[in-house]
Design a protein around this motif. Structure first.
Motif, PDB file in Angstrom:
ATOM      1  N   PHE A  86     145.592  62.721  98.722  1.00 47.77           N
ATOM      2  CA  PHE A  86     144.441  62.204  98.445  1.00 47.77           C
ATOM      3  C   PHE A  86     144.438  60.844  99.190  1.00 47.77           C
ATOM      4  CE2 PHE A  86     141.771  59.664  95.760  1.00 47.77           C
ATOM      5  CZ  PHE A  86     140.397  60.278  95.687  1.00 47.77           C
ATOM      6  N   ARG A  87     143.648  60.571 100.332  1.00 53.25           N
ATOM      7  CA  ARG A  87     143.343  59.262 100.982  1.00 53.25           C
ATOM      8  C   ARG A  87     144.703  58.604 101.285  1.00 53.25           C
ATOM      9  NH1 ARG A  87     138.487  55.887  98.475  1.00 53.25           N
ATOM     10  NH2 ARG A  87     138.155  55.395 100.557  1.00 53.25           N
ATOM     11  N   ASP A  89     145.847  57.587 104.340  1.00 53.67           N
ATOM     12  CA  ASP A  89     145.645  56.657 105.291  1.00 53.67           C
ATOM     13  C   ASP A  89     145.381  55.182 104.174  1.00 53.67           C
ATOM     14  OD1 ASP A  89     143.017  57.795 104.351  1.00 53.67           O
ATOM     15  OD2 ASP A  89     142.095  56.558 105.710  1.00 53.67           O
ATOM     16  N   MET A  90     144.559  55.183 103.199  1.00 52.50           N
ATOM     17  CA  MET A  90     144.179  54.009 102.500  1.00 52.50           C
ATOM     18  C   MET A  90     145.687  53.297 101.929  1.00 52.50           C
ATOM     19  SD  MET A  90     141.037  53.402 102.428  1.00 52.50           S
ATOM     20  CE  MET A  90     140.459  52.637 100.976  1.00 52.50           C
ATOM     21  N   ILE A 259     143.187  52.008  95.181  1.00 54.35           N
ATOM     22  CA  ILE A 259     142.284  53.343  95.936  1.00 54.35           C
ATOM     23  C   ILE A 259     141.382  54.381  95.293  1.00 54.35           C
ATOM     24  CG2 ILE A 259     142.840  55.399  97.281  1.00 54.35           C
ATOM     25  CD1 ILE A 259     145.290  53.475  98.595  1.00 54.35           C
ATOM     26  N   SER A 263     137.567  54.939  95.099  1.00 53.91           N
ATOM     27  CA  SER A 263     137.084  56.202  95.109  1.00 53.91           C
ATOM     28  C   SER A 263     135.874  56.360  94.006  1.00 53.91           C
ATOM     29  CB  SER A 263     137.880  57.126  95.070  1.00 53.91           C
ATOM     30  OG  SER A 263     139.198  57.072  96.006  1.00 53.91           O
ATOM     31  N   HIS A 266     132.582  54.588  95.180  1.00 57.48           N
ATOM     32  CA  HIS A 266     131.828  55.633  96.123  1.00 57.48           C
ATOM     33  C   HIS A 266     131.385  56.793  95.466  1.00 57.48           C
ATOM     34  CE1 HIS A 266     133.695  53.478  99.413  1.00 57.48           C
ATOM     35  NE2 HIS A 266     133.081  54.210 100.274  1.00 57.48           N
ATOM     36  N   GLN A 341     140.925  66.346  94.085  1.00 56.30           N
ATOM     37  CA  GLN A 341     142.622  66.427  94.490  1.00 56.30           C
ATOM     38  C   GLN A 341     143.135  67.728  94.589  1.00 56.30           C
ATOM     39  OE1 GLN A 341     143.495  63.544  91.432  1.00 56.30           O
ATOM     40  NE2 GLN A 341     143.529  61.679  92.899  1.00 56.30           N
ATOM     41  N   ASP A 347     134.916  68.687  98.584  1.00 52.72           N
ATOM     42  CA  ASP A 347     135.306  67.260  98.700  1.00 52.72           C
ATOM     43  C   ASP A 347     134.197  66.845  99.563  1.00 52.72           C
ATOM     44  OD1 ASP A 347     136.181  64.880  99.646  1.00 52.72           O
ATOM     45  OD2 ASP A 347     138.202  65.706 100.612  1.00 52.72           O
ATOM     46  N   SER A 350     135.679  63.876 102.284  1.00 55.12           N
ATOM     47  CA  SER A 350     136.799  64.180 103.394  1.00 55.12           C
ATOM     48  C   SER A 350     137.866  63.286 102.907  1.00 55.12           C
ATOM     49  CB  SER A 350     136.373  63.824 104.854  1.00 55.12           C
ATOM     50  OG  SER A 350     135.348  64.643 105.496  1.00 55.12           O
ATOM     51  N   TRP A 351     138.249  63.303 101.661  1.00 55.88           N
ATOM     52  CA  TRP A 351     139.405  62.391 100.962  1.00 55.88           C
ATOM     53  C   TRP A 351     140.623  63.307 100.738  1.00 55.88           C
ATOM     54  CZ3 TRP A 351     136.332  60.273  96.223  1.00 55.88           C
ATOM     55  CH2 TRP A 351     135.587  59.039  96.720  1.00 55.88           C
ATOM     56  N   ARG A 352     140.557  64.536 100.776  1.00 54.54           N
ATOM     57  CA  ARG A 352     141.573  65.297 100.628  1.00 54.54           C
ATOM     58  C   ARG A 352     142.220  65.826 102.064  1.00 54.54           C
ATOM     59  NH1 ARG A 352     139.275  69.230  97.433  1.00 54.54           N
ATOM     60  NH2 ARG A 352     138.576  70.532  99.198  1.00 54.54           N
TER      61      ARG A 352
END
Length: 356
Positions: A86-87, A89-90, A259, A263, A266, A341, A347, A350-352
């Motif tokens: 789940f995200r 990159d964050m 994070i 989420s 958003h 998740q 989704d 595009s978090w997953r």
């Protein structure tokens, strides 16, 4: 990413615990990732090796000056059998923001994500598939230079370890009681309250002990200067539904930019809910509770995702939030984020991220 990750697989895999024995952070998988840093050489020797103790000099700077940071995220087994994050990159971006504040050299984010991907795939059999379970991922950096001078270390280790974890709410999502701390302070603007460094959590243990002794689950921190503005709850960010709005403390530098927090903001805006990020005082909260406009309060974080708050303790008084039960919005947010998740629902953000 330019480095190749060397892989050494264990020859003695460990037995895996039953899903009902997992708890949180008690068991660890068969492998771990290590990356070394040396001044003048940079980050090097990327490797996945069998999970094992590490050897450090007693003078290693992490022990004496607390130069260390960490992250936390989860890997999930989705309903179609795939593995997702789940995200992530964050988390890597925030890891480097923490590194910067603690004078630690930045880690190549692409390398960190690739190491995470490979490690999760190697230990994928450790991902539990019971409802609401997951594989917790703990990346961290420690200063390893053996020197007692107060200055940034010239040597570091970046590591990732994995731990299968059970459902946070064994009996379903349940409201918790929170103690509002008025004696101790955890952080101030300009300090390190906005980064995931070990000292932030050590600074909160004394207050947490006191709150636990009184029967409260966690501590709600107020700002360290004015001692009146709400910041965060222990290891979670906080949200308040007051009237038709949802309010969460602004990221002033004294609290963590979560994070899950990002989420939730958003998601609420996607639903058309008005969200305010601003200073909110404990007096405003007390007034909202007394006039009935404080409908819900919940915390957000990686471990619990959403933790509804049923009551606050402030200056000897117990303040019920709504009727003390899990609010409608809290439950909807929890169901939606965990559904994204675990792959149960669409989704749209595009978090997953599928691991393959």
């Amino acid at each position: 990413m330019t480095q190749t990750i060397h892989i050494e697989r264990t020859t003695t895999p460990k037995p895996k615990p039953a899903a009902n024995e997992l708890g949180f952070g008690k068991y660890f998988t068969d492998h771990m990732f290590i990356l070394d840093y040396e001044e003048g050489k940079g980050w090097h020797n990327a490797r996945i090796v069998p999970y094992q103790p590490i050897s450090l000099d007693p003078a290693a700077k992490v022990f004496h000056y607390g130069q260390t940071i960490f992250e936390g995220l989860k890997a999930y087994r989705t309903e179609n059998g795939k593995i997702s994050l789940f995200r992530p990159d964050m988390n890597m971006k925030r890891l480097n923001r923490s590194n910067d504040r603690m004078s630690i050299p930045p880690v190549d984010e692409a390398l960190g994500l690739e190491a995470l991907r490979q490690l999760v795939l190697i230990d994928q059999d450790w991902i539990p598939d019971a409802p609401e379970t997951s594989l917790y991922v703990r990346p961290f950096v420690i200063a390893t230079e053996p020197a007692l001078g107060v200055s940034p270390s010239q040597q570091y280790k970046f590591m990732i370890i994995l731990s299968p974890v059970g459902t946070y709410y064994a009996e379903g999502i349940k409201p918790v009681s929170i103690y509002v701390e008025s004696e101790y302070a955890r952080s101030v603007v300009g300090g390190v309250g906005h980064v995931k460094t070990a000292g932030n959590y050590a600074a909160g243990l004394k207050a947490q002990e006191g709150a636990s002794a009184l029967g409260y689950s966690q501590v709600l921190w107020l700002d360290g200067v004015h001692r009146k503005y709400v910041e965060e709850v222990g290891s979670m960010n906080v949200f308040f539904r007051i009237g038709d709005k949802v309010i969460t403390p602004a990221l002033t530098g004294g609290l963590l930019p979560g994070i899950t927090r990002d989420s939730v903001i958003h998601l609420l805006k996607h639903w058309g809910v008005e969200v305010e990020e601003r200073l909110i005082s404990i007096d405003e909260l007390v007034q909202a509770q007394k006039d009935g406009s404080l409908k819900e309060m919940f915390g957000t974080g990686t471990a619990a995702v959403i933790s509804p708050v049923g009551s606050l303790h402030w200056k000897g008084e117990k303040l019920m939030i709504g009727d003390g039960s899990t609010g409608e919005l809290s439950a909807r947010v929890y169901d939606t984020i965990t559904g994204i998740q675990n792959g149960r629902i669409e989704d749209p953000f595009s978090w997953r991220v599928v691991v393959e």
